[in-house]
Design a protein around this motif. Structure first.
Motif, PDB file in Angstrom:
ATOM      1  N   GLY A   1      86.847  95.304 165.572  1.00  0.00           N
ATOM      2  CA  GLY A   1      85.778  96.303 165.476  1.00  0.00           C
ATOM      3  C   GLY A   1      84.714  96.139 166.523  1.00  0.00           C
ATOM      4  N   CYS A   2      85.121  95.799 167.745  1.00  0.00           N
ATOM      5  CA  CYS A   2      84.166  95.586 168.832  1.00  0.00           C
ATOM      6  C   CYS A   2      83.663  96.923 169.374  1.00  0.00           C
ATOM      7  CB  CYS A   2      84.800  94.758 169.947  1.00  0.00           C
ATOM      8  SG  CYS A   2      85.238  93.095 169.432  1.00  0.00           S
ATOM      9  N   GLN A   3      82.761  97.497 168.653  1.00  0.00           N
ATOM     10  CA  GLN A   3      82.167  98.774 169.043  1.00  0.00           C
ATOM     11  C   GLN A   3      80.677  98.735 168.727  1.00  0.00           C
ATOM     12  OE1 GLN A   3      83.923 102.206 167.181  1.00  0.00           O
ATOM     13  NE2 GLN A   3      82.665 103.657 168.340  1.00  0.00           N
ATOM     14  N   LEU A   4      79.862  99.089 169.692  1.00  0.00           N
ATOM     15  CA  LEU A   4      78.422  99.080 169.510  1.00  0.00           C
ATOM     16  C   LEU A   4      78.002 100.123 168.484  1.00  0.00           C
ATOM     17  CD1 LEU A   4      77.379  98.878 173.279  1.00  0.00           C
ATOM     18  CD2 LEU A   4      77.235  97.019 171.617  1.00  0.00           C
ATOM     19  N   MET A   5      77.013  99.781 167.665  1.00  0.00           N
ATOM     20  CA  MET A   5      76.486 100.757 166.713  1.00  0.00           C
ATOM     21  C   MET A   5      75.881 101.951 167.432  1.00  0.00           C
ATOM     22  SD  MET A   5      74.665  98.729 163.586  1.00  0.00           S
ATOM     23  CE  MET A   5      73.928  97.392 164.536  1.00  0.00           C
TER      24      MET A   5
ATOM     25  N   VAL B   1      66.676 103.050 155.999  1.00  0.00           N
ATOM     26  CA  VAL B   1      67.734 102.977 154.992  1.00  0.00           C
ATOM     27  C   VAL B   1      68.557 104.258 154.980  1.00  0.00           C
ATOM     28  CG1 VAL B   1      68.199 102.873 152.507  1.00  0.00           C
ATOM     29  CG2 VAL B   1      66.516 101.321 153.526  1.00  0.00           C
ATOM     30  N   VAL B   2      67.880 105.389 155.082  1.00  0.00           N
ATOM     31  CA  VAL B   2      68.557 106.688 155.002  1.00  0.00           C
ATOM     32  C   VAL B   2      69.239 107.058 156.315  1.00  0.00           C
ATOM     33  CG1 VAL B   2      68.216 109.167 154.644  1.00  0.00           C
ATOM     34  CG2 VAL B   2      66.984 107.513 153.213  1.00  0.00           C
ATOM     35  N   LYS B   3      68.539 106.871 157.437  1.00  0.00           N
ATOM     36  CA  LYS B   3      69.046 107.307 158.737  1.00  0.00           C
ATOM     37  C   LYS B   3      69.826 106.227 159.478  1.00  0.00           C
ATOM     38  CE  LYS B   3      66.366 109.831 161.288  1.00  0.00           C
ATOM     39  NZ  LYS B   3      65.212 110.279 162.106  1.00  0.00           N
ATOM     40  N   LEU B   4      69.807 104.995 158.962  1.00  0.00           N
ATOM     41  CA  LEU B   4      70.474 103.852 159.602  1.00  0.00           C
ATOM     42  C   LEU B   4      69.974 103.636 161.029  1.00  0.00           C
ATOM     43  CD1 LEU B   4      74.163 104.221 158.345  1.00  0.00           C
ATOM     44  CD2 LEU B   4      72.278 102.883 157.366  1.00  0.00           C
ATOM     45  N   THR B   5      68.696 103.890 161.229  1.00  0.00           N
ATOM     46  CA  THR B   5      68.055 103.606 162.508  1.00  0.00           C
ATOM     47  C   THR B   5      66.572 103.424 162.260  1.00  0.00           C
ATOM     48  OG1 THR B   5      67.605 104.414 164.752  1.00  0.00           O
ATOM     49  CG2 THR B   5      67.794 106.059 163.023  1.00  0.00           C
ATOM     50  N   TYR B   6      65.965 102.460 162.964  1.00  0.00           N
ATOM     51  CA  TYR B   6      64.544 102.227 162.796  1.00  0.00           C
ATOM     52  C   TYR B   6      63.782 102.957 163.885  1.00  0.00           C
ATOM     53  CZ  TYR B   6      60.229  99.963 161.400  1.00  0.00           C
ATOM     54  OH  TYR B   6      58.965  99.743 160.931  1.00  0.00           O
ATOM     55  N   ASN B   7      62.992 103.947 163.477  1.00  0.00           N
ATOM     56  CA  ASN B   7      62.203 104.775 164.393  1.00  0.00           C
ATOM     57  C   ASN B   7      63.056 105.358 165.525  1.00  0.00           C
ATOM     58  OD1 ASN B   7      59.990 104.222 162.848  1.00  0.00           O
ATOM     59  ND2 ASN B   7      58.893 103.026 164.369  1.00  0.00           N
ATOM     60  N   ASN B   8      64.288 105.666 165.226  1.00  0.00           N
ATOM     61  CA  ASN B   8      65.222 106.249 166.201  1.00  0.00           C
ATOM     62  C   ASN B   8      65.384 105.374 167.447  1.00  0.00           C
ATOM     63  OD1 ASN B   8      65.676 108.640 164.651  1.00  0.00           O
ATOM     64  ND2 ASN B   8      63.714 109.447 165.375  1.00  0.00           N
ATOM     65  N   ALA B   9      65.149 104.068 167.278  1.00  0.00           N
ATOM     66  CA  ALA B   9      65.235 103.151 168.417  1.00  0.00           C
ATOM     67  C   ALA B   9      66.204 102.000 168.173  1.00  0.00           C
ATOM     68  CB  ALA B   9      63.847 102.583 168.737  1.00  0.00           C
TER      69      ALA B   9
ATOM     70  N   PRO C   1      69.395 100.729 165.858  1.00  0.00           N
ATOM     71  CA  PRO C   1      70.393 101.064 164.835  1.00  0.00           C
ATOM     72  C   PRO C   1      70.457  99.988 163.759  1.00  0.00           C
ATOM     73  CG  PRO C   1      71.468 100.296 166.836  1.00  0.00           C
ATOM     74  CD  PRO C   1      70.016 100.444 167.165  1.00  0.00           C
ATOM     75  N   CYS C   2      70.735 100.405 162.525  1.00  0.00           N
ATOM     76  CA  CYS C   2      70.813  99.485 161.391  1.00  0.00           C
ATOM     77  C   CYS C   2      72.193  99.554 160.755  1.00  0.00           C
ATOM     78  CB  CYS C   2      69.755  99.827 160.339  1.00  0.00           C
ATOM     79  SG  CYS C   2      68.055  99.866 160.964  1.00  0.00           S
ATOM     80  N   MET C   3      72.698  98.427 160.323  1.00  0.00           N
ATOM     81  CA  MET C   3      73.985  98.390 159.645  1.00  0.00           C
ATOM     82  C   MET C   3      73.885  99.046 158.271  1.00  0.00           C
ATOM     83  SD  MET C   3      76.361  96.778 161.493  1.00  0.00           S
ATOM     84  CE  MET C   3      77.522  96.078 160.336  1.00  0.00           C
TER      85      MET C   3
END
Length: 466
Positions: free
Chosen positions: A108-112, A307-315, A317-319
């Motif tokens: 699974g070597c793919q960047l978020m 939590v909802v968008k899986l990204t913090y301030n659109n900067a 990415p979150c798992m």
């Protein structure tokens, strides 16, 4: 909610966190990856354009350190978090975990986020760069002497909190918790004193712990932030602060600190201009933003969006969180809201409850904003940049009040922002001793070293930029 119940809940939370992280698998001596159910279970990261599977790596920083680079370009974090190990040795250690091109899809070597391409900085030749070598020689010499004097097993132990620092942290903690009974009973003096002590405690230990700079034991660094999660959820703070802000300071669409309240404030050119920004320098606008930045902003709005968008301030990415992790996180946020905002309404008349719900949180938030905005959001730093990672950390930061004990203790050492960004895993108690050497090296190599006299000059500079 009583003080006893709150303390008990915090104790249970800390025990749960330590237990959770101590379940980490032991290292596989063969270097072969253990079997996983899904590709996303593998801890893979891209460093210097090469993928590595760190699933079975027993990292000294513990599972938290490894989780920060999972499915990201981890080059910047890798370089900045290993200042005392020879580059050649680091790469030799990593080589055991290389993922062959043919197996990248297997693990699974793919960047978020495909924008996380590692091209912000130029890393070729960084290990032989004279400026970088001088900085590392400075710290190695300083901490080498400490390690030898104290007969420590390795130089890294010398970079963590000293006994004097621990004594300060414990004193502040005892003082803060000691005010809670009177604060809960509505004593007006403590509506100010308690949040100020909360800030002093957080500033002098919490920040260091989330940078692995409090202790050489990863369990201490992982659990201590959960004792007082007043500034932010620790897990979300790692994304905002360690992964985003520290790796990509003042870089648009990568540093989340540039986009905390884009509807109200435009501090960087990467933020789209809105008509609401025309009055952003007004005192009442700044007072509003500073009053709610921590309690409403970091702890609730930005947290829930991540939590909802899986990204913090659109900067950053979150798992995707597992169900159990998500449930624990949401419980933590509800607990914070109850402790910070709800309990006064069960204790005081409505008018006093409203005051107790807003004023202490506003005071704490303003303490945080005062000590964070003046470090980067100023004219000389906001648009500065360099392809050299270490030079970038310097030109985008500003020190203040380096001769002032008030600035040092009230900021928790954040007034040595340049040194902190260069060496985030070094405890703040060591930064005053390193600062003169860093400044000399900057002068030698013609790198701007931004420093002002204290809070007043720093605040004026920030407001001028705003």
């Amino acid at each position: 909610m009583t003080a006893e119940a709150g303390i008990a809940a915090l104790a249970i939370t800390i025990i749960a966190v330590v237990y959770r992280y101590s379940l980490k698998k032991k290292s596989n001596s063969s270097g072969e990856p253990s079997q996983q159910k899904n590709k996303t279970d593998y801890i893979v990261t891209k460093i210097h354009n090469q993928w590595y599977n760190l699933t079975d790596f027993d990292h000294p920083g513990g599972p938290v350190a490894l989780s920060l680079v999972q499915r990201r370009d981890g080059t910047a974090l890798f370089e900045s978090h290993h200042p005392f190990t020879k580059h050649k040795k680091l790469m030799q250690i990593l080589s055991k975990y290389e993922v062959p091109k043919a197996k990248e899809s297997t693990y699974g070597c793919q960047l978020m986020d495909e924008r996380d391409d590692g091209l912000v900085y130029e890393w070729d030749g960084i290990e032989s760069d004279e400026f970088v070598s001088d900085l590392k020689a400075l710290t190695s010499e300083y901490f080498g002497k400490i390690a030898k004097k104290k007969s420590l097993s390795n130089i890294t132990e010398a970079t963590k909190a000293t006994l004097a620092r621990w004594a300060l942290v414990m004193t502040l903690m005892i003082s803060f918790f000691g005010t809670l009974p009177l604060y809960i009973h509505g004593n007006w003096l403590f509506i100010v004193l308690t949040p100020v002590l909360a800030w002093l405690t957080i500033a002098n230990y919490w920040h260091d712990a989330t940078h692995f700079a409090l202790s050489s034991d990863w369990r201490v660094n992982a659990s201590m932030p959960y004792l007082l999660p007043l500034l932010s959820s620790p897990s979300v703070w790692y994304h905002q602060h360690t992964i985003g802000h520290h790796a990509y300071t003042n870089i648009g669409h990568k540093d989340p600190d540039l986009a905390h309240a884009p509807q109200l404030m435009r501090e960087h050119k990467s933020i789209r201009w809105r008509s609401t920004h025309s009055n952003q320098a007004h005192f009442l606008r700044i007072l509003l933003v500073w009053s709610i930045a921590s309690g409403i902003g970091l702890n609730i709005l930005s947290d829930m969006r991540s939590v909802v968008k899986l990204t913090y301030n659109n900067a950053v990415p979150c798992m995707q969180r597992s169900r159990s992790n998500l449930a624990a996180h949401l419980f933590g946020r509800l607990f914070y809201i109850s402790v910070a905002y709800v309990w006064p309404f069960f204790v005081f008349p409505i008018w006093k409850a409203l005051i107790w719900s807003f004023v202490p949180n506003a005071i704490f938030s303003m303490c945080f904003m005062l000590n964070s905005q003046i470090n980067h959001m100023v004219g000389p730093c906001i648009d500065a940049s360099s392809k050299n990672f270490y030079k970038h950390q310097i030109v985008t930061a500003q020190n203040f009040g380096n001769d002032s004990r008030l600035c040092y203790y009230f900021s928790g050492g954040l007034n040595y922002q340049i040194e902190h960004h260069l060496f985030p895993t070094i405890n703040h108690c060591h930064l005053p001793a390193l600062a003169p050497g860093v400044k000399r090296i900057c002068q030698k190599h013609g790198v701007p070293y931004n420093v002002v006299s204290g809070y007043k000059e720093a605040l004026v500079a920030h407001l001028a930029h705003t």
